[in-house]
Design a protein around this motif. Structure first.
Motif, PDB file in Angstrom:
ATOM      1  N   HIS A   1       0.812  -1.218   0.000  1.00 51.59           N
ATOM      2  CA  HIS A   1       0.000   0.000   0.000  1.00 51.59           C
ATOM      3  C   HIS A   1       0.846   1.269   0.000  1.00 51.59           C
ATOM      4  CE1 HIS A   1      -3.389   2.632   0.592  1.00 51.59           C
ATOM      5  NE2 HIS A   1      -2.848   3.133   1.697  1.00 51.59           N
ATOM      6  N   ARG A   2       1.983   1.282   0.724  1.00 52.05           N
ATOM      7  CA  ARG A   2       2.778   2.503   0.842  1.00 52.05           C
ATOM      8  C   ARG A   2       4.193   2.285   0.305  1.00 52.05           C
ATOM      9  NH1 ARG A   2       0.459   2.173   5.738  1.00 52.05           N
ATOM     10  NH2 ARG A   2       2.376   1.336   6.610  1.00 52.05           N
ATOM     11  N   ALA A   3       4.711   3.290  -0.411  1.00 53.48           N
ATOM     12  CA  ALA A   3       6.080   3.243  -0.916  1.00 53.48           C
ATOM     13  C   ALA A   3       6.772   4.560  -0.620  1.00 53.48           C
ATOM     14  CB  ALA A   3       6.106   2.964  -2.413  1.00 53.48           C
ATOM     15  N   LEU A   4       8.087   4.488  -0.469  1.00 55.40           N
ATOM     16  CA  LEU A   4       8.930   5.669  -0.312  1.00 55.40           C
ATOM     17  C   LEU A   4      10.028   5.592  -1.356  1.00 55.40           C
ATOM     18  CD1 LEU A   4       9.784   8.225   1.306  1.00 55.40           C
ATOM     19  CD2 LEU A   4      11.205   6.702   2.717  1.00 55.40           C
ATOM     20  N   ALA A   5      10.126   6.630  -2.192  1.00 56.27           N
ATOM     21  CA  ALA A   5      11.173   6.696  -3.215  1.00 56.27           C
ATOM     22  C   ALA A   5      12.279   7.616  -2.722  1.00 56.27           C
ATOM     23  CB  ALA A   5      10.597   7.214  -4.527  1.00 56.27           C
ATOM     24  N   VAL A   6      13.518   7.102  -2.690  1.00 54.37           N
ATOM     25  CA  VAL A   6      14.657   7.835  -2.125  1.00 54.37           C
ATOM     26  C   VAL A   6      15.733   7.980  -3.200  1.00 54.37           C
ATOM     27  CG1 VAL A   6      16.352   7.936  -0.271  1.00 54.37           C
ATOM     28  CG2 VAL A   6      14.169   6.758   0.109  1.00 54.37           C
ATOM     29  N   VAL A   7      16.019   9.205  -3.605  1.00 50.39           N
ATOM     30  CA  VAL A   7      17.033   9.451  -4.633  1.00 50.39           C
ATOM     31  C   VAL A   7      17.855  10.672  -4.268  1.00 50.39           C
ATOM     32  CG1 VAL A   7      15.777   8.331  -6.518  1.00 50.39           C
ATOM     33  CG2 VAL A   7      15.353  10.748  -6.014  1.00 50.39           C
ATOM     34  N   ALA A   8      18.874  10.926  -5.061  1.00 50.43           N
ATOM     35  CA  ALA A   8      19.806  12.013  -4.759  1.00 50.43           C
ATOM     36  C   ALA A   8      19.308  13.372  -5.226  1.00 50.43           C
ATOM     37  CB  ALA A   8      21.169  11.717  -5.384  1.00 50.43           C
ATOM     38  N   HIS A   9      18.711  13.430  -6.423  1.00 51.16           N
ATOM     39  CA  HIS A   9      18.458  14.722  -7.071  1.00 51.16           C
ATOM     40  C   HIS A   9      17.047  14.837  -7.644  1.00 51.16           C
ATOM     41  CE1 HIS A   9      22.661  13.338  -8.149  1.00 51.16           C
ATOM     42  NE2 HIS A   9      22.925  14.389  -7.419  1.00 51.16           N
ATOM     43  N   PRO A  10      16.541  16.063  -7.794  1.00 50.50           N
ATOM     44  CA  PRO A  10      15.391  16.271  -8.657  1.00 50.50           C
ATOM     45  C   PRO A  10      15.701  15.725 -10.049  1.00 50.50           C
ATOM     46  CG  PRO A  10      15.870  18.268  -7.403  1.00 50.50           C
ATOM     47  CD  PRO A  10      17.014  17.322  -7.158  1.00 50.50           C
ATOM     48  N   ASP A  11      14.745  15.084 -10.654  1.00 52.46           N
ATOM     49  CA  ASP A  11      14.748  14.443 -11.979  1.00 52.46           C
ATOM     50  C   ASP A  11      15.227  13.006 -11.967  1.00 52.46           C
ATOM     51  OD1 ASP A  11      17.574  14.012 -12.975  1.00 52.46           O
ATOM     52  OD2 ASP A  11      17.678  16.195 -13.057  1.00 52.46           O
ATOM     53  N   ASP A  12      15.849  12.508 -10.872  1.00 51.80           N
ATOM     54  CA  ASP A  12      16.315  11.117 -10.854  1.00 51.80           C
ATOM     55  C   ASP A  12      15.164  10.138 -11.065  1.00 51.80           C
ATOM     56  OD1 ASP A  12      18.933  11.863 -10.437  1.00 51.80           O
ATOM     57  OD2 ASP A  12      18.993  11.288  -8.318  1.00 51.80           O
ATOM     58  N   LEU A  13      14.041  10.388 -10.431  1.00 51.03           N
ATOM     59  CA  LEU A  13      12.901   9.476 -10.578  1.00 51.03           C
ATOM     60  C   LEU A  13      12.245   9.626 -11.943  1.00 51.03           C
ATOM     61  CD1 LEU A  13      11.498   9.914  -6.993  1.00 51.03           C
ATOM     62  CD2 LEU A  13      12.314   7.764  -7.973  1.00 51.03           C
ATOM     63  N   GLU A  14      12.246  10.834 -12.466  1.00 53.26           N
ATOM     64  CA  GLU A  14      11.602  11.069 -13.753  1.00 53.26           C
ATOM     65  C   GLU A  14      12.396  10.436 -14.903  1.00 53.26           C
ATOM     66  OE1 GLU A  14       9.832  12.892 -10.799  1.00 53.26           O
ATOM     67  OE2 GLU A  14      11.869  13.564 -11.279  1.00 53.26           O
ATOM     68  N   TYR A  15      13.709  10.377 -14.768  1.00 54.21           N
ATOM     69  CA  TYR A  15      14.511   9.670 -15.758  1.00 54.21           C
ATOM     70  C   TYR A  15      14.483   8.163 -15.521  1.00 54.21           C
ATOM     71  CZ  TYR A  15      16.683  13.647 -18.134  1.00 54.21           C
ATOM     72  OH  TYR A  15      16.912  14.762 -18.910  1.00 54.21           O
ATOM     73  N   GLY A  16      14.040   7.755 -14.333  1.00 56.68           N
ATOM     74  CA  GLY A  16      14.111   6.343 -13.995  1.00 56.68           C
ATOM     75  C   GLY A  16      12.801   5.590 -13.962  1.00 56.68           C
ATOM     76  N   CYS A  17      11.774   6.124 -13.253  1.00 57.22           N
ATOM     77  CA  CYS A  17      10.618   5.243 -13.026  1.00 57.22           C
ATOM     78  C   CYS A  17       9.307   5.956 -12.742  1.00 57.22           C
ATOM     79  CB  CYS A  17      10.927   4.288 -11.883  1.00 57.22           C
ATOM     80  SG  CYS A  17      11.302   5.093 -10.315  1.00 57.22           S
ATOM     81  N   ALA A  18       9.153   7.214 -13.130  1.00 53.64           N
ATOM     82  CA  ALA A  18       7.917   7.937 -12.829  1.00 53.64           C
ATOM     83  C   ALA A  18       6.700   7.292 -13.480  1.00 53.64           C
ATOM     84  CB  ALA A  18       8.032   9.398 -13.259  1.00 53.64           C
TER      85      ALA A  18
END
Length: 243
Positions: A13-30
């Motif tokens: 039900h709940r997830a936490l996405a932890v990355v270094a920079h803005p855009d890391d998730l958008e280039y990876g898995c948004a």
């Protein structure tokens, strides 16, 4: 024979996405995150920095609030409203107890069953050298998933009212060279495009191409690369570690 990718688990039900920079998730898995929030799951973002050193022509003090605004707008496109920043220094994040403690504290606050992070290995596909920030945050996230459940590691967190959380069941590493699981890209693809486009200041500094054409081509190519391993379906891939 090509190793096939398994579908990502859905019983959470709940997830936490932890990355270094803005855009890391958008280039990876948004795109995957868009599908998850559509299904009623809660996803929060935790960023170690504000990406203040990411645009050469903008000084860090000016850049930080720009990139923070872009990240919040980007997250909203895929249904994420909770975005937190740790304020470690962009470009010189240090792997160690301080970083692990900050991430473990966030895990205790959010109590996720799934944690998402970015490739923590030295390269992307053995071709492109990874950044020290990605390596440090990815490694620290894997460690913090265990730290969060141990009351004797960082006991000061208990004193702050953050009780141990042993409910993390998986850590999913996006943009890994060794993927094991995947999510179909198509349902969230258009929002993944719009989400990455919210990082306009960064993209315009990165390339002379028209932003939408650049973003659409990048996401199309990266998701298509995995289709052969996922029943012919373009996919967002993860290396999944169970706990």
């Amino acid at each position: 024979m090509t190793d096939q990718l398994a579908p990502m688990p859905e019983d959470w039900h709940r997830a936490l996405a932890v990355v270094a920079h803005p855009d890391d998730l958008e280039y990876g898995c948004a795109g995957a995150i868009a599908g998850w929030t559509d299904g009623g799951r809660e996803v929060s973002y935790l960023l170690a920095t504000r990406g203040e050193a990411g645009i050469d022509v903008i000084d860090p003090k000016t850049c930080a609030p720009v990139r923070e605004r872009e990240q919040r707008a980007s997250a909203a496109v895929v249904g994420v409203s909770n975005v937190e920043f740790l304020d470690h220094r962009d470009g010189v994040i240090e792997y160690g107890p301080a970083l692990r403690r900050d991430i473990a504290a966030a895990i205790r606050r959010h109590r996720p069953e799934l944690i998402i992070t970015l490739n923590h290995r030295e390269t992307f596909g053995g071709v492109y050298w990874n950044t020290p920030d990605h390596v440090a945050v990815g490694r620290a996230t894997l460690d913090a998933a265990a730290d969060a459940g141990n009351r004797w590691i960082f006991p000061e967190l208990v004193e702050q009212g953050l009780e141990p959380w042993n409910g993390v069941r998986w850590v999913a590493v996006a943009a890994s060279s060794n993927p094991t699981h995947a999510v179909a890209a198509e349902p969230g693809f258009e929002r993944a495009v719009r989400s990455l486009l919210e990082h306009r200041a960064y993209i315009e500094a990165l390339t002379d191409e028209q932003p939408e054409a650049y973003v659409r081509q990048f996401l199309t190519e990266t998701t298509a690369d995995s289709a052969e391993q996922f029943g012919g379906t373009p996919a967002v891939t993860f290396e999944l570690f169970g706990r």
